[in-house]
Design an enzyme around this catalytic site. Structure first.
Site, short mmCIF file in Angstrom:
data_model
loop_
_atom_site.label_atom_id
_atom_site.label_comp_id
_atom_site.label_asym_id
_atom_site.label_seq_id
_atom_site.Cartn_x
_atom_site.Cartn_y
_atom_site.Cartn_z
N HIS A 174 -14.07 -25.80 -7.54
CA HIS A 174 -13.54 -24.48 -7.17
C HIS A 174 -13.56 -23.49 -8.33
O HIS A 174 -12.79 -22.53 -8.35
CB HIS A 174 -12.11 -24.64 -6.63
N SER A 175 -14.43 -23.72 -9.28
CA SER A 175 -14.43 -22.95 -10.52
C SER A 175 -14.62 -21.44 -10.30
O SER A 175 -15.59 -20.99 -9.67
CB SER A 175 -15.58 -23.47 -11.39
#
Ligand SMILES: Cc1ncc(COP(=O)(O)O)c(C=O)c1O
Length: 356
Positions: A83-84
Site C-alpha cells: 500500500h506504499s
C-alpha cells in the site's frame, strides 16, 4: 556569509523538477477538542502537495526526478509495501518526466494483493510496471538487503533493453541504489524554510513540529532545517514502523549527510533526535481502534482526513504526549500532515468495524 545564508543559497541553487503546488497551506486548528488541552495546534497541509493526491513524497520527488533526468535514466526502480504511498507518487512523477516506473511491491505473509482500491489501484492507473515480491515476515521494508537480488535482476533487464535504470531507495533519502545525496531530506530542509516564512507572516513561532516517521527522511530534513535556521524548534517524530535504535540511526545518518551536502558543519547530537516508538502498537500498517477513533475525531472537528498508517498514528502520539504533559498549554505545535489519504479506502472495512 553566515551558515544559514550559505545553506539557503546552496539549497536555492540545486536543480529540481516542478511537481508540487507550493507553498502548501499552514493553518491553525479551528475546533480543538478538549483533548488538546489548550496546546495550540497548527496543521501544515503536505497532504495537499498536489501530485497524485498529495503527500510528503511529492516534495522529495522534485529533487529526485531532477537527479534521474540529470543521469539520463530511462526507468526508475523502487520498492515499498503493497500500500506504499511512496510507490504511488514515484509512478506519477516518473510519468510526468517520461521515465518508466518499476515498482517492487513487497507482500508479507497473510496479506492480500488486490488492485481494486487505494494505492495499488492508483499504481495500476499510472500503468506502473508492478512486480509483486513475496517476502518473509522479518523483511525490513526500508532496506535494500533482502530484496537486492530482485532489484539487481530488474536492473539488468532494463539495462539490456537500453532503458538506463535508476534505483531510488524507499523514502527517497537513504544512500543506497543510485542515490549519492539524501535528496528527499533536502526537500524537507526547504519545507522547513517554507514553514518559517509562513510562521513569520502569521506572527507565530513554533515550539515543536510533529510528524509521522517511516524511513526517517522527512524527520531528518526537518531536523537539519531546525539545526540551521531555528534551533529552538523541536522536531518530534512518531515512528510508525522502526524501533528506536534503528530509526534514530536512519535519522542521524540522513540528517548528517543533509547538513554536509549543504556545507554546514554542525553535529547531530543524540538529544537532537526525538522520536517516540510507543505508537507503532501492533505493527506497521496495522490499524487499531485508537487510531481509527483519532481519525474520526479530526474528521469530525476539523473536516480533515488523516490516514490509517501514518498520520492517524502520529495523531495518537500527539494527543498522548499532550495528555502526559510533554506539550504544555499555550505552546504552539505544528502537526505535519504528510498525506496517505488514498489508503483510507484500503482500510475501509476495518475502519467501519471500529466505528460500529
Ligand atoms: C503518508 C506518509 N506519511 C509519512 C511518511 C513517512 O515519511 P518518511 O519516510 O520520510 O519518514 C510516509 C512514508 O511513506 C507516508 O507515506
Amino acid at each position: 556569509m553566515n551558515l544559514a545564508k550559505k545553506a539557503k543559497t546552496k539549497l536555492a541553487a540545486m536543480t529540481t523538477v516542478k511537481l508540487c503546488f507550493l507553498p502548501t497551506p499552514l493553518e491553525k486548528m479551528r475546533n480543538p477538542s478538549p483533548l488538546f488541552k489548550d496546546v495550540n495546534i497548527f496543521f501544515k497541509r503536505d497532504d495537499q502537495t498536489g501530485l497524485a493526491m498529495g503527500g510528503n513524497k511529492a516534495r522529495k520527488l522534485e529533487w529526485i526526478m531532477a537527479d534521474v533526468l540529470k543521469k539520463k535514466a530511462k526507468s526508475i526502480i523502487t520498492w515499498g509495501g503493497l500500500h506504499s504511498n511512496w510507490c504511488r507518487q514515484v509512478a506519477a512523477a516518473a510519468n510526468i518526466c517520461r521515465v518508466k516506473p518499476i515498482l517492487i511491491l513487497l507482500k508479507k505473509p497473510g496479506s492480500q494483493v488486490t488492485f481494486d482500491d487505494g494505492n495499488p489501484l492508483l499504481d495500476s492507473i499510472f500503468s506502473a510496471d508492478i512486480r509483486i515480491c513475496q517476502v518473509g515476515e522479518k523483511q525490513k521494508l526500508m532496506e535494500l538487503a533482502g530484496i537486492k537480488d530482485i532489484v539487481d535482476l530488474i536492473y539488468k533487464e532494463e539495462e539490456e533493453k537500453g532503458n538506463k535504470p535508476y534505483i531510488a531507495p524507499i523514502g527517497g533519502s537513504l544512500l543506497e541504489g543510485s542515490m549519492n545525496r539524501p535528496l528527499g531530506a533536502l526537500s524537507y530542509v526547504n519545507a522547513f524554510l517554507e514553514i518559517l516564512q509562513q510562521a513569520e507572516s502569521q506572527q507565530v513561532s513554533f515550539d515543536a513540529l510533529v510528524a509521522a516517521t517511516g524511513s526517517g527522511s522527512t524527520h531528518a530534513g526537518l531536523l537539519a532545517g531546525a539545526k540551521i535556521f531555528s534551533p529552538q524548534t523541536k522536531v518530534v517524530g512518531i515512528s510508525v514502523s522502526e524501533d528506536k535504535t534503528t530509526i534514530s540511526r536512519y535519522i542521524k545518518t540522513i540528517a548528517r549527510e543533509t547538513l554536509t551536502g549543504l556545507g554546514v558543519d554542525k553535529k547531530i547530537e543524540p538529544e537532537d533526535i526525538i522520536v517516540f516508538t510507543d505508537y507503532i502498537e501492533e505493527g506497521y500498517g496495522i490499524l487499531n481502534k485508537e487510531t481509527a477513533n483519532k481519525i474520526r475525531l479530526v474528521a469530525e472537528t476539523e473536516g480533515l482526513l488523516l490516514d490509517p498508517v501514518y498520520t492517524g498514528k502520529a495523531m495518537v502520539g500527539l494527543l498522548d504526549l499532550i495528555d502526559k504533559g510533554y506539550f504544555k498549554k499555550g505552546e504552539n505545535v505544528l502537526f505535519l500532515h504528510t498525506g496517505g489519504t488514498p489508503s483510507l479506502f484500503s482500510y475501509g472495512k476495518e475502519l467501519r468495524e471500529f466505528f460500529r
